[in-house]
Design a protein around this motif. Structure first.
Motif, PDB file in Angstrom:
ATOM      1  N   SER A  36       8.896   4.744  -2.279  1.00 36.06           N
ATOM      2  CA  SER A  36       9.025   6.096  -2.837  1.00 36.06           C
ATOM      3  C   SER A  36       8.381   7.127  -1.914  1.00 36.06           C
ATOM      4  CB  SER A  36       8.357   6.173  -4.208  1.00 36.06           C
ATOM      5  OG  SER A  36       8.985   5.330  -5.124  1.00 36.06           O
ATOM      6  N   MET A  37       7.249   6.758  -1.374  1.00 32.32           N
ATOM      7  CA  MET A  37       6.553   7.666  -0.463  1.00 32.32           C
ATOM      8  C   MET A  37       7.372   7.910   0.802  1.00 32.32           C
ATOM      9  SD  MET A  37       2.641   6.281  -0.896  1.00 32.32           S
ATOM     10  CE  MET A  37       2.035   7.196   0.502  1.00 32.32           C
ATOM     11  N   LEU A  56      10.180  10.273  -0.057  1.00 31.91           N
ATOM     12  CA  LEU A  56       9.645  11.616  -0.240  1.00 31.91           C
ATOM     13  C   LEU A  56       9.283  12.244   1.106  1.00 31.91           C
ATOM     14  CD1 LEU A  56       8.823  13.869  -2.167  1.00 31.91           C
ATOM     15  CD2 LEU A  56       6.615  12.733  -2.461  1.00 31.91           C
ATOM     16  N   LEU A  57       8.717  11.451   1.983  1.00 32.62           N
ATOM     17  CA  LEU A  57       8.350  11.950   3.309  1.00 32.62           C
ATOM     18  C   LEU A  57       9.587  12.394   4.088  1.00 32.62           C
ATOM     19  CD1 LEU A  57       5.959  12.429   5.159  1.00 32.62           C
ATOM     20  CD2 LEU A  57       6.251  10.122   6.053  1.00 32.62           C
ATOM     21  N   SER A  67       3.043  16.434  -4.119  1.00 36.86           N
ATOM     22  CA  SER A  67       3.488  15.187  -4.755  1.00 36.86           C
ATOM     23  C   SER A  67       3.175  13.991  -3.857  1.00 36.86           C
ATOM     24  CB  SER A  67       4.989  15.222  -5.032  1.00 36.86           C
ATOM     25  OG  SER A  67       5.301  16.224  -5.953  1.00 36.86           O
ATOM     26  N   TYR A  68       3.412  14.164  -2.553  1.00 35.15           N
ATOM     27  CA  TYR A  68       3.148  13.072  -1.610  1.00 35.15           C
ATOM     28  C   TYR A  68       1.657  12.735  -1.595  1.00 35.15           C
ATOM     29  CZ  TYR A  68       3.186  10.203   2.554  1.00 35.15           C
ATOM     30  OH  TYR A  68       3.052   9.153   3.423  1.00 35.15           O
ATOM     31  N   LYS A  69       0.830  13.764  -1.629  1.00 37.64           N
ATOM     32  CA  LYS A  69      -0.623  13.556  -1.623  1.00 37.64           C
ATOM     33  C   LYS A  69      -1.046  12.771  -2.874  1.00 37.64           C
ATOM     34  CE  LYS A  69      -4.993  16.023  -1.376  1.00 37.64           C
ATOM     35  NZ  LYS A  69      -5.660  17.317  -1.406  1.00 37.64           N
ATOM     36  N   LEU A  89       0.840  10.711  -4.602  1.00 40.40           N
ATOM     37  CA  LEU A  89       1.317   9.330  -4.437  1.00 40.40           C
ATOM     38  C   LEU A  89       0.409   8.558  -3.479  1.00 40.40           C
ATOM     39  CD1 LEU A  89       5.199   9.764  -4.221  1.00 40.40           C
ATOM     40  CD2 LEU A  89       3.884   8.774  -6.100  1.00 40.40           C
ATOM     41  N   GLN A  90      -0.049   9.238  -2.435  1.00 36.22           N
ATOM     42  CA  GLN A  90      -0.934   8.606  -1.456  1.00 36.22           C
ATOM     43  C   GLN A  90      -2.248   8.171  -2.115  1.00 36.22           C
ATOM     44  OE1 GLN A  90      -0.312   8.049   1.967  1.00 36.22           O
ATOM     45  NE2 GLN A  90      -2.163   6.817   1.815  1.00 36.22           N
ATOM     46  N   GLY A 110       6.436  19.434  -2.588  1.00 36.00           N
ATOM     47  CA  GLY A 110       6.701  18.083  -2.093  1.00 36.00           C
ATOM     48  C   GLY A 110       5.480  17.467  -1.431  1.00 36.00           C
ATOM     49  N   MET A 111       4.761  18.289  -0.679  1.00 35.96           N
ATOM     50  CA  MET A 111       3.560  17.786  -0.008  1.00 35.96           C
ATOM     51  C   MET A 111       2.466  17.435  -1.031  1.00 35.96           C
ATOM     52  SD  MET A 111       3.643  20.314   3.296  1.00 35.96           S
ATOM     53  CE  MET A 111       2.030  19.923   3.888  1.00 35.96           C
ATOM     54  N   ILE A 122      10.613  15.687   2.725  1.00 36.51           N
ATOM     55  CA  ILE A 122       9.676  16.718   3.189  1.00 36.51           C
ATOM     56  C   ILE A 122      10.026  17.146   4.617  1.00 36.51           C
ATOM     57  CG2 ILE A 122       7.274  17.090   3.902  1.00 36.51           C
ATOM     58  CD1 ILE A 122       6.438  15.465   1.403  1.00 36.51           C
TER      59      ILE A 122
END
Length: 113
Positions: free
Chosen positions: A73-74, A77-78, A50-52, A54-55, A47-48, A81
């Motif tokens: 979406s971010m 996701l956050l 994926s977040y990175k 997206l960032q 998950g982290m 997480i």
């Protein structure tokens, strides 16, 4: 007198047997929680990651609807997480408690023998 000694030995043997059974159950539970912990950790790391990604994508976009959607979406996701992180902390605490209980059982077994 002999019957008393025999009875004491039987009680001690029953106590040892009971403690061994409890220890085995504790070890099985510990193994399950450890597997859960590793699964949660792996899931959290995914998950982290994926977040990175997206960032990085978010940073490249210009202002507009697409950037706003990505930001939503971010945020979702956050939130996921953070929930996973909470579950991971709970699993870690459960592991620590099970380990402490195991040490306590070992001490009790030593005393019973």
């Amino acid at each position: 007198v002999i019957d008393g000694v025999k009875e004491d030995k039987m009680k001690a043997m029953k106590k040892i047997k009971k403690l061994q059974h409890e220890k085995k159950k504790n070890e099985e539970k510990s193994k399950k929680v450890k597997n859960l912990y590793h699964d949660l950790k792996k899931d959290l790391e995914g998950g982290m990651h994926s977040y990175k990604e997206l960032q990085e994508e978010f940073d490249k976009l210009e202002e507009g609807d697409e950037k706003d959607k990505l930001e939503e979406s971010m945020a979702e996701l956050l939130e996921k997480i953070e929930k996973k992180r909470g579950k991971l902390v709970e699993a870690k605490e459960a592991l620590a408690n099970l380990k402490a209980k195991s040490v306590s059982m070992d001490e009790e077994l030593m005393e019973a023998r």
